[in-house]
Design a protein around this motif. Structure first.
Motif, PDB file in Angstrom:
ATOM      1  N   ASP A 122       0.834  -1.200   0.000  1.00 29.77           N
ATOM      2  CA  ASP A 122       0.000   0.000   0.000  1.00 29.77           C
ATOM      3  C   ASP A 122       0.873   1.257   0.000  1.00 29.77           C
ATOM      4  OD1 ASP A 122      -2.344  -1.421  -0.047  1.00 29.77           O
ATOM      5  OD2 ASP A 122      -2.665  -1.354   2.127  1.00 29.77           O
ATOM      6  N   PHE A 123       1.938   1.244   0.807  1.00 31.35           N
ATOM      7  CA  PHE A 123       2.865   2.368   0.825  1.00 31.35           C
ATOM      8  C   PHE A 123       3.490   2.572  -0.552  1.00 31.35           C
ATOM      9  CE2 PHE A 123       3.061   2.395   5.486  1.00 31.35           C
ATOM     10  CZ  PHE A 123       3.177   3.759   5.716  1.00 31.35           C
ATOM     11  N   TYR A 124       3.933   1.472  -1.128  1.00 27.61           N
ATOM     12  CA  TYR A 124       4.615   1.537  -2.419  1.00 27.61           C
ATOM     13  C   TYR A 124       3.707   2.124  -3.492  1.00 27.61           C
ATOM     14  CZ  TYR A 124       7.279   0.018  -6.515  1.00 27.61           C
ATOM     15  OH  TYR A 124       7.979  -0.010  -7.696  1.00 27.61           O
ATOM     16  N   GLU A 125       2.477   1.644  -3.568  1.00 24.77           N
ATOM     17  CA  GLU A 125       1.551   2.118  -4.590  1.00 24.77           C
ATOM     18  C   GLU A 125       1.119   3.560  -4.332  1.00 24.77           C
ATOM     19  OE1 GLU A 125       0.663   0.742  -7.427  1.00 24.77           O
ATOM     20  OE2 GLU A 125       1.960  -0.963  -6.981  1.00 24.77           O
ATOM     21  N   SER A 126       0.900   3.927  -3.071  1.00 23.84           N
ATOM     22  CA  SER A 126       0.375   5.253  -2.740  1.00 23.84           C
ATOM     23  C   SER A 126       1.433   6.342  -2.780  1.00 23.84           C
ATOM     24  CB  SER A 126      -0.269   5.232  -1.348  1.00 23.84           C
ATOM     25  OG  SER A 126      -1.351   4.343  -1.304  1.00 23.84           O
ATOM     26  N   ILE A 127       2.642   6.023  -2.348  1.00 26.69           N
ATOM     27  CA  ILE A 127       3.709   7.029  -2.245  1.00 26.69           C
ATOM     28  C   ILE A 127       4.735   6.886  -3.363  1.00 26.69           C
ATOM     29  CG2 ILE A 127       5.470   8.045  -0.764  1.00 26.69           C
ATOM     30  CD1 ILE A 127       2.695   8.302   0.417  1.00 26.69           C
ATOM     31  N   CYS A 128       5.330   5.698  -3.474  1.00 28.45           N
ATOM     32  CA  CYS A 128       6.399   5.504  -4.465  1.00 28.45           C
ATOM     33  C   CYS A 128       5.893   5.657  -5.893  1.00 28.45           C
ATOM     34  CB  CYS A 128       7.042   4.126  -4.287  1.00 28.45           C
ATOM     35  SG  CYS A 128       7.927   3.922  -2.738  1.00 28.45           S
ATOM     36  N   TYR A 133       2.159  13.963  -6.857  1.00 27.13           N
ATOM     37  CA  TYR A 133       2.948  14.682  -5.856  1.00 27.13           C
ATOM     38  C   TYR A 133       4.406  14.232  -5.909  1.00 27.13           C
ATOM     39  CZ  TYR A 133      -1.467  16.322  -3.966  1.00 27.13           C
ATOM     40  OH  TYR A 133      -2.693  16.912  -3.821  1.00 27.13           O
ATOM     41  N   VAL A 134       5.287  15.176  -6.187  1.00 33.58           N
ATOM     42  CA  VAL A 134       6.714  14.890  -6.281  1.00 33.58           C
ATOM     43  C   VAL A 134       7.310  14.829  -4.878  1.00 33.58           C
ATOM     44  CG1 VAL A 134       8.955  15.788  -7.021  1.00 33.58           C
ATOM     45  CG2 VAL A 134       6.972  15.924  -8.555  1.00 33.58           C
ATOM     46  N   LEU A 135       7.906  13.694  -4.535  1.00 36.89           N
ATOM     47  CA  LEU A 135       8.612  13.516  -3.266  1.00 36.89           C
ATOM     48  C   LEU A 135      10.063  13.187  -3.579  1.00 36.89           C
ATOM     49  CD1 LEU A 135       8.580  13.253  -0.164  1.00 36.89           C
ATOM     50  CD2 LEU A 135       7.963  10.837  -0.476  1.00 36.89           C
ATOM     51  N   PHE A 148      16.454   9.571  -3.034  1.00 32.51           N
ATOM     52  CA  PHE A 148      15.113   9.025  -3.283  1.00 32.51           C
ATOM     53  C   PHE A 148      14.322  10.002  -4.147  1.00 32.51           C
ATOM     54  CE2 PHE A 148      10.579   8.928  -2.373  1.00 32.51           C
ATOM     55  CZ  PHE A 148      10.282   7.595  -2.633  1.00 32.51           C
ATOM     56  N   GLY A 149      13.522   9.443  -5.019  1.00 31.29           N
ATOM     57  CA  GLY A 149      12.536  10.207  -5.769  1.00 31.29           C
ATOM     58  C   GLY A 149      11.433   9.262  -6.182  1.00 31.29           C
ATOM     59  N   ASN A 150      10.178   9.635  -5.962  1.00 31.00           N
ATOM     60  CA  ASN A 150       9.083   8.738  -6.351  1.00 31.00           C
ATOM     61  C   ASN A 150       8.815   8.851  -7.852  1.00 31.00           C
ATOM     62  OD1 ASN A 150       7.779  11.201  -6.476  1.00 31.00           O
ATOM     63  ND2 ASN A 150       6.059  10.609  -5.174  1.00 31.00           N
ATOM     64  N   LEU A 151       7.800   8.145  -8.335  1.00 24.46           N
ATOM     65  CA  LEU A 151       7.534   8.108  -9.767  1.00 24.46           C
ATOM     66  C   LEU A 151       7.220   9.502 -10.310  1.00 24.46           C
ATOM     67  CD1 LEU A 151       7.218   6.429 -12.320  1.00 24.46           C
ATOM     68  CD2 LEU A 151       4.840   5.977 -11.669  1.00 24.46           C
ATOM     69  N   ALA A 152       6.438  10.283  -9.570  1.00 28.08           N
ATOM     70  CA  ALA A 152       6.141  11.650 -10.000  1.00 28.08           C
ATOM     71  C   ALA A 152       7.415  12.470 -10.118  1.00 28.08           C
ATOM     72  CB  ALA A 152       5.181  12.311  -9.014  1.00 28.08           C
ATOM     73  N   CYS A 153       8.361  12.225  -9.226  1.00 25.11           N
ATOM     74  CA  CYS A 153       9.641  12.931  -9.260  1.00 25.11           C
ATOM     75  C   CYS A 153      10.436  12.572 -10.512  1.00 25.11           C
ATOM     76  CB  CYS A 153      10.442  12.600  -8.003  1.00 25.11           C
ATOM     77  SG  CYS A 153      12.122  13.236  -8.020  1.00 25.11           S
ATOM     78  N   LEU A 154      10.554  11.281 -10.797  1.00 22.18           N
ATOM     79  CA  LEU A 154      11.324  10.857 -11.974  1.00 22.18           C
ATOM     80  C   LEU A 154      10.711  11.412 -13.245  1.00 22.18           C
ATOM     81  CD1 LEU A 154      12.058   7.102 -11.105  1.00 22.18           C
ATOM     82  CD2 LEU A 154      13.364   9.146 -10.500  1.00 22.18           C
ATOM     83  N   GLN A 155       9.385  11.436 -13.318  1.00 24.24           N
ATOM     84  CA  GLN A 155       8.722  11.976 -14.505  1.00 24.24           C
ATOM     85  C   GLN A 155       8.894  13.488 -14.590  1.00 24.24           C
ATOM     86  OE1 GLN A 155       4.698  10.565 -14.047  1.00 24.24           O
ATOM     87  NE2 GLN A 155       5.167   8.520 -14.810  1.00 24.24           N
ATOM     88  N   ALA A 156       8.744  14.181 -13.462  1.00 28.97           N
ATOM     89  CA  ALA A 156       8.849  15.639 -13.469  1.00 28.97           C
ATOM     90  C   ALA A 156      10.267  16.088 -13.801  1.00 28.97           C
ATOM     91  CB  ALA A 156       8.427  16.208 -12.114  1.00 28.97           C
ATOM     92  N   PHE A 157      11.268  15.391 -13.254  1.00 28.76           N
ATOM     93  CA  PHE A 157      12.660  15.762 -13.492  1.00 28.76           C
ATOM     94  C   PHE A 157      13.225  15.110 -14.750  1.00 28.76           C
ATOM     95  CE2 PHE A 157      12.333  17.212  -9.181  1.00 28.76           C
ATOM     96  CZ  PHE A 157      13.312  18.188  -9.035  1.00 28.76           C
ATOM     97  N   ALA A 158      12.450  14.235 -15.381  1.00 26.15           N
ATOM     98  CA  ALA A 158      12.873  13.545 -16.610  1.00 26.15           C
ATOM     99  C   ALA A 158      14.207  12.847 -16.404  1.00 26.15           C
ATOM    100  CB  ALA A 158      12.940  14.521 -17.792  1.00 26.15           C
ATOM    101  N   ALA A 234      11.754  17.215   0.000  1.00 25.08           N
ATOM    102  CA  ALA A 234      10.865  18.236  -0.567  1.00 25.08           C
ATOM    103  C   ALA A 234       9.654  17.563  -1.176  1.00 25.08           C
ATOM    104  CB  ALA A 234      11.599  19.061  -1.629  1.00 25.08           C
ATOM    105  N   LEU A 235       8.541  18.273  -1.145  1.00 30.16           N
ATOM    106  CA  LEU A 235       7.289  17.788  -1.716  1.00 30.16           C
ATOM    107  C   LEU A 235       6.613  18.934  -2.444  1.00 30.16           C
ATOM    108  CD1 LEU A 235       5.131  15.374  -1.699  1.00 30.16           C
ATOM    109  CD2 LEU A 235       4.047  16.649   0.166  1.00 30.16           C
ATOM    110  N   PHE A 236       6.162  18.665  -3.684  1.00 29.06           N
ATOM    111  CA  PHE A 236       5.363  19.664  -4.386  1.00 29.06           C
ATOM    112  C   PHE A 236       4.386  18.984  -5.330  1.00 29.06           C
ATOM    113  CE2 PHE A 236       9.199  19.321  -7.075  1.00 29.06           C
ATOM    114  CZ  PHE A 236       8.671  19.202  -8.352  1.00 29.06           C
ATOM    115  N   ASP A 237       3.355  19.733  -5.698  1.00 33.67           N
ATOM    116  CA  ASP A 237       2.273  19.244  -6.547  1.00 33.67           C
ATOM    117  C   ASP A 237       2.605  19.562  -8.000  1.00 33.67           C
ATOM    118  OD1 ASP A 237      -0.114  18.652  -7.849  1.00 33.67           O
ATOM    119  OD2 ASP A 237      -1.385  19.717  -6.412  1.00 33.67           O
ATOM    120  N   ARG A 238       2.649  18.546  -8.850  1.00 34.75           N
ATOM    121  CA  ARG A 238       2.966  18.764 -10.265  1.00 34.75           C
ATOM    122  C   ARG A 238       1.924  19.645 -10.948  1.00 34.75           C
ATOM    123  NH1 ARG A 238       4.216  13.222 -13.282  1.00 34.75           N
ATOM    124  NH2 ARG A 238       4.944  14.662 -14.896  1.00 34.75           N
TER     125      ARG A 238
END
Length: 255
Positions: A122-128, A133-135, A148-158, A234-238
């Protein structure tokens, strides 16, 4: 990322000129999207005798495959400096730290329905694997490196996981710019006061040469269960931080 590289070189030659031994640094970088599947980046280089127009074309579909976070079964994947932490333990440290400092934890900020008692999956699917939300976090080195960077982070930072987690955090900022000075001030404020939460104006450099235009974010100091400092996150909304081709400073210089 698999790149199809097209070098279109236009030479303005003096009689004795060929390719110079050293190229001047890029004086302008512009990136456009040709269609939904292909992304084209153009870099213009100049010196006194030559002008080079170099295009890098890459498949967006191929990129998406590279922007994947490691799975839970990949035991060799650790977050942290000398003492590695697994993904879930690392996330819980980030959550507890921001909750203690601000009164609002990751789960509330990311609008996900997990608790510290939730399963690892559940943690992995919800956060990672969260794509909104970029974490992102970095360690405690003198020149801090992202760990560390979650999936939103990798996509946002390319950037791929391997690329992101081997990169000093300072390299995501335009060197010798107002943004670099603002980032240094931000890091000092976080170090001194524990966190910065709210409006923030700045840019972060993506792996494809474009920029993330930050409008607000939360940055905080992170600690483990023993109260030992383990870095910053850091956390921000894409949705509030769009991807742009140029910075405000570039626009002003071009006018």
């Amino acid at each position: 990322v698999t790149f199809s590289i097209i070098f279109s070189i236009h030479l303005i030659l003096a009689i004795d000129g060929f390719v110079p031994r050293q190229l001047a640094p890029p004086i302008r970088q512009h990136t456009t999207t040709a269609n939904n599947n292909v992304h084209v980046s153009t870099i213009l280089l100049r010196n006194n005798k030559h002008k080079y127009n170099i295009q890098f074309t890459n498949s967006a579909a191929a990129q998406q495959n590279d922007f994947e976070i490691p799975t839970l079964v990949e035991d060799e994947v650790k977050c942290g400096d000398d003492v590695g932490r697994d993904l879930i333990t690392h996330i819980k440290h980030l959550h507890t730290s921001v909750l203690d400092l601000t009164g609002r934890g990751l789960y509330e900020r990311m609008n996900v329905s997990v608790t510290n008692d939730s399963s690892d999956c559940d943690f992995y699917e919800s956060i990672c694997r969260n794509e909104r939300y970029v974490l992102i976090s970095h360690g405690t080195q003198d020149d801090p490196v992202y760990n560390f960077g979650n999936l939103a982070c990798l996509q946002a930072f390319a950037r791929s996981w391997e690329n992101l987690t081997s990169m000093p955090s300072r390299k995501c900022v335009i060197s010798k710019s107002q943004d670099e000075a603002m980032r240094i001030d931000l890091m000092h404020n976080v170090t001194n006061y524990g966190f910065v939460d709210g409006e923030y104006r700045g840019y972060r450099v993506r792996g494809d040469g474009r920029f993330i235009k930050l409008t607000e974010c939360c940055v905080w100091n992170c600690y483990d269960d023993n109260g030992e400092y383990i870095g910053q996150a850091a956390l921000f909304d894409r949705l509030l931080s769009p991807i742009v081709d140029t910075t405000d400073a570039e626009k002003e210089n071009n006018n």
